[in-house]
Design a protein around this motif. Structure first.
Motif, PDB file in Angstrom:
ATOM      1  N   GLU A   1       0.823  -1.212   0.000  1.00 29.72           N
ATOM      2  CA  GLU A   1       0.000   0.000   0.000  1.00 29.72           C
ATOM      3  C   GLU A   1       0.855   1.260   0.000  1.00 29.72           C
ATOM      4  O   GLU A   1       0.549   2.230  -0.714  1.00 29.72           O
ATOM      5  CB  GLU A   1      -0.923   0.000   1.224  1.00 29.72           C
ATOM      6  CG  GLU A   1      -2.059  -1.002   1.147  1.00 29.72           C
ATOM      7  CD  GLU A   1      -2.793  -1.150   2.456  1.00 29.72           C
ATOM      8  OE1 GLU A   1      -3.878  -1.768   2.457  1.00 29.72           O
ATOM      9  OE2 GLU A   1      -2.294  -0.683   3.503  1.00 29.72           O
ATOM     10  N   LEU A   2       1.912   1.248   0.793  1.00 34.46           N
ATOM     11  CA  LEU A   2       2.766   2.428   0.852  1.00 34.46           C
ATOM     12  C   LEU A   2       3.437   2.696  -0.488  1.00 34.46           C
ATOM     13  O   LEU A   2       3.477   3.841  -0.971  1.00 34.46           O
ATOM     14  CB  LEU A   2       3.815   2.260   1.951  1.00 34.46           C
ATOM     15  CG  LEU A   2       3.289   2.279   3.383  1.00 34.46           C
ATOM     16  CD1 LEU A   2       4.423   1.977   4.359  1.00 34.46           C
ATOM     17  CD2 LEU A   2       2.654   3.629   3.716  1.00 34.46           C
ATOM     18  N   LYS A   3       3.963   1.644  -1.108  1.00 34.49           N
ATOM     19  CA  LYS A   3       4.655   1.827  -2.384  1.00 34.49           C
ATOM     20  C   LYS A   3       3.686   2.188  -3.512  1.00 34.49           C
ATOM     21  O   LYS A   3       4.060   2.903  -4.447  1.00 34.49           O
ATOM     22  CB  LYS A   3       5.456   0.575  -2.725  1.00 34.49           C
ATOM     23  CG  LYS A   3       6.693   0.420  -1.839  1.00 34.49           C
ATOM     24  CD  LYS A   3       7.533  -0.777  -2.208  1.00 34.49           C
ATOM     25  CE  LYS A   3       7.025  -2.053  -1.643  1.00 34.49           C
ATOM     26  NZ  LYS A   3       7.973  -3.178  -1.785  1.00 34.49           N
ATOM     27  N   SER A   4       2.436   1.737  -3.404  1.00 32.94           N
ATOM     28  CA  SER A   4       1.457   2.051  -4.447  1.00 32.94           C
ATOM     29  C   SER A   4       1.060   3.523  -4.428  1.00 32.94           C
ATOM     30  O   SER A   4       0.482   4.022  -5.393  1.00 32.94           O
ATOM     31  CB  SER A   4       0.209   1.176  -4.287  1.00 32.94           C
ATOM     32  OG  SER A   4      -0.534   1.539  -3.135  1.00 32.94           O
ATOM     33  N   ARG A   5       1.375   4.230  -3.331  1.00 30.55           N
ATOM     34  CA  ARG A   5       1.049   5.665  -3.267  1.00 30.55           C
ATOM     35  C   ARG A   5       1.793   6.452  -4.331  1.00 30.55           C
ATOM     36  O   ARG A   5       1.340   7.516  -4.754  1.00 30.55           O
ATOM     37  CB  ARG A   5       1.393   6.218  -1.878  1.00 30.55           C
ATOM     38  CG  ARG A   5       0.548   5.637  -0.769  1.00 30.55           C
ATOM     39  CD  ARG A   5       0.972   6.137   0.583  1.00 30.55           C
ATOM     40  NE  ARG A   5       0.798   7.580   0.723  1.00 30.55           N
ATOM     41  CZ  ARG A   5       0.472   8.181   1.853  1.00 30.55           C
ATOM     42  NH1 ARG A   5       0.260   7.478   2.929  1.00 30.55           N
ATOM     43  NH2 ARG A   5       0.353   9.476   1.912  1.00 30.55           N
TER      44      ARG A   5
ATOM     45  N   LEU B   1      12.726  10.433 -11.585  1.00 31.05           N
ATOM     46  CA  LEU B   1      11.465  10.757 -12.245  1.00 31.05           C
ATOM     47  C   LEU B   1      10.435   9.680 -11.918  1.00 31.05           C
ATOM     48  O   LEU B   1      10.653   8.495 -12.186  1.00 31.05           O
ATOM     49  CB  LEU B   1      11.678  10.844 -13.758  1.00 31.05           C
ATOM     50  CG  LEU B   1      10.479  11.258 -14.605  1.00 31.05           C
ATOM     51  CD1 LEU B   1      10.069  12.690 -14.289  1.00 31.05           C
ATOM     52  CD2 LEU B   1      10.807  11.107 -16.092  1.00 31.05           C
ATOM     53  N   LEU B   2       9.309  10.072 -11.306  1.00 28.71           N
ATOM     54  CA  LEU B   2       8.201   9.163 -11.050  1.00 28.71           C
ATOM     55  C   LEU B   2       7.289   9.182 -12.265  1.00 28.71           C
ATOM     56  O   LEU B   2       6.911  10.255 -12.737  1.00 28.71           O
ATOM     57  CB  LEU B   2       7.412   9.591  -9.813  1.00 28.71           C
ATOM     58  CG  LEU B   2       8.207   9.860  -8.535  1.00 28.71           C
ATOM     59  CD1 LEU B   2       7.270  10.272  -7.409  1.00 28.71           C
ATOM     60  CD2 LEU B   2       8.992   8.638  -8.141  1.00 28.71           C
ATOM     61  N   HIS B   3       6.920   7.999 -12.762  1.00 29.45           N
ATOM     62  CA  HIS B   3       6.065   7.966 -13.953  1.00 29.45           C
ATOM     63  C   HIS B   3       5.166   6.737 -13.906  1.00 29.45           C
ATOM     64  O   HIS B   3       5.565   5.669 -13.437  1.00 29.45           O
ATOM     65  CB  HIS B   3       6.917   7.932 -15.225  1.00 29.45           C
ATOM     66  CG  HIS B   3       6.155   8.305 -16.456  1.00 29.45           C
ATOM     67  ND1 HIS B   3       5.403   7.405 -17.172  1.00 29.45           N
ATOM     68  CD2 HIS B   3       6.027   9.504 -17.101  1.00 29.45           C
ATOM     69  CE1 HIS B   3       4.840   8.020 -18.207  1.00 29.45           C
ATOM     70  NE2 HIS B   3       5.207   9.297 -18.185  1.00 29.45           N
ATOM     71  N   ALA B   4       3.925   6.901 -14.384  1.00 34.39           N
ATOM     72  CA  ALA B   4       2.961   5.799 -14.359  1.00 34.39           C
ATOM     73  C   ALA B   4       3.399   4.638 -15.242  1.00 34.39           C
ATOM     74  O   ALA B   4       3.072   3.484 -14.977  1.00 34.39           O
ATOM     75  CB  ALA B   4       1.586   6.300 -14.789  1.00 34.39           C
TER      76      ALA B   4
ATOM     77  N   ASP C   1      11.834   5.516  -1.576  1.00 35.84           N
ATOM     78  CA  ASP C   1      11.229   6.483  -2.490  1.00 35.84           C
ATOM     79  C   ASP C   1      10.001   7.134  -1.854  1.00 35.84           C
ATOM     80  O   ASP C   1       9.778   8.342  -1.982  1.00 35.84           O
ATOM     81  CB  ASP C   1      10.821   5.795  -3.799  1.00 35.84           C
ATOM     82  CG  ASP C   1      12.003   5.240  -4.566  1.00 35.84           C
ATOM     83  OD1 ASP C   1      13.057   5.907  -4.596  1.00 35.84           O
ATOM     84  OD2 ASP C   1      11.870   4.134  -5.125  1.00 35.84           O
ATOM     85  N   VAL C   2       9.187   6.316  -1.176  1.00 36.01           N
ATOM     86  CA  VAL C   2       7.985   6.844  -0.520  1.00 36.01           C
ATOM     87  C   VAL C   2       8.379   7.849   0.553  1.00 36.01           C
ATOM     88  O   VAL C   2       7.808   8.955   0.634  1.00 36.01           O
ATOM     89  CB  VAL C   2       7.149   5.705   0.099  1.00 36.01           C
ATOM     90  CG1 VAL C   2       5.962   6.273   0.872  1.00 36.01           C
ATOM     91  CG2 VAL C   2       6.664   4.749  -0.983  1.00 36.01           C
TER      92      VAL C   2
END
Length: 342
Positions: free
Chosen positions: A253-257, A294-297, A326-327
């Motif tokens: 759940e934390l990483k999915s944020r 860079l965060l990317h979908a 990263d979170v």
């Protein structure tokens, strides 16, 4: 210094012990339903002008393996110490196994086991005698303490430590023996504070394998750590920073944020690369002294275009799923090593 002769069952201690010498009582219940293992509400702890905890709220279920993850100075040990009845909060409430940490301190201590950062073994005693001593302090007979010691050594997979002095054991064996001391009274909840500090990766992995088995058997485990791989074994994780819980959930759940994935790259001119990315609506974050994150979908779809069209040479690039690091960096602006974005 303690004087002890385990063959005769004689013991003398010239100090006041921190734990009472009774075995655990049955936990309290309310209308047939057991309360959570840990309940914390608006918890504040001040050290003069320094506020170590700033209104923490937290609930940990019974049988849960729960990690408190954060950098040094984040408030982990302060919260741990309050729950383990070693410090009093400035304000707010904290309950362990349904009992108030101030009003029912002794009852909580009868139900818990604890492993500290610093070694607590008697180095000049054997592994067996360290455990027997703990059993005697909790009121077991000498015969019962000896029986319990051998059971624990077998359970933790270190029967060879029975007749060896603690100082002769490996680091991993000593930490398992520390865990064994916490298990002598068959506690309902285990508190572990940076319990594997200083161990190598293999020893840490073996230690947490043992702890995971204890949790599967029904014990609640509450532990603090700043090792990412240790936190991953928990059912849920609370990220703590500057005395506040900044995120709470399962590792997934934390990483999915963050969603998607992470592209980390180092170029010959990061400032120019950053400006180019911003012009195209991509907002990178610094990766450290050098580099961009860079965060990317969908990193796989955008990476070929980046490598082909960036106006500067890419020296290094990595793509990976979001990590707890990263979170934490995204939420707080600094890593678990305490270093901020540059």
């Amino acid at each position: 210094m303690a004087t002890i002769d385990l063959r005769k069952g004689a013991i003398a201690f010239p100090c006041v012990l921190p734990f009472t010498s009774r075995m655990p009582d049955a936990p309290p219940s309310s209308q047939g339903k057991s309360p959570p293992a840990v309940e914390v509400s608006a918890l504040v702890k001040d050290y003069g002008r320094v506020q170590a905890l700033r209104g923490v709220d937290l609930v940990v279920g019974r049988g849960e393996m729960f990690a408190l993850l954060g950098p040094n100075g984040a408030g982990k040990t302060t919260l741990f110490s309050i729950l383990a009845t070693l410090r009093a909060p400035t304000s707010g409430t904290a309950r362990v196994m349904g009992r108030d940490v101030l009003a029912e301190r002794d009852a909580i201590r009868r139900e818990m086991g604890i492993v500290f950062q610093e070694p607590a073994l008697e180095q000049r005693m054997s592994g067996r005698d360290n455990l027997v001593l703990m059993g005697l302090l909790y009121g077991l007979s000498l015969a019962a303490a000896r029986k319990r010691a051998l059971e624990i050594l077998a359970q933790l997979g270190i029967p060879e430590a029975a007749d060896r002095l603690a100082r002769q054991l490996s680091g991993g064996q000593r930490r398992k023996l520390e865990l064994g001391r916490a298990l002598v009274t068959d506690p309902h909840i285990l508190f572990l504070d940076e319990a594997t500090l200083g161990l190598d990766v293999d020893a840490r992995r073996m230690f947490w394998g043992q702890v995971r088995e204890l949790a599967r058997a029904g014990r609640t485990v509450f532990f603090t750590t700043h090792y990412l791989e240790e936190a991953e074994v928990a059912d849920r994780i609370a990220l703590i920073d500057s005395g506040r819980i900044v995120a709470l959930g399962t590792p997934r759940e934390l990483k999915s944020r963050l969603g998607g994935g992470i592209i980390q790259m180092t170029t010959e001119d990061d400032a120019r690369a950053r400006a180019w990315l911003l012009e195209r609506g991509l907002v990178p974050e610094p990766a450290g002294a050098r580099g961009l994150t860079l965060l990317h979908a969908d990193p796989a779809s955008v990476l070929p275009d980046l490598l082909r069209n960036l106006p500067v040479r890419v020296e290094r690039v990595e793509v990976h799923e979001p990590s707890l690091e990263d979170v934490f960096l995204k939420l707080t602006g600094r890593g678990l090593d305490g270093e901020g974005k540059s």
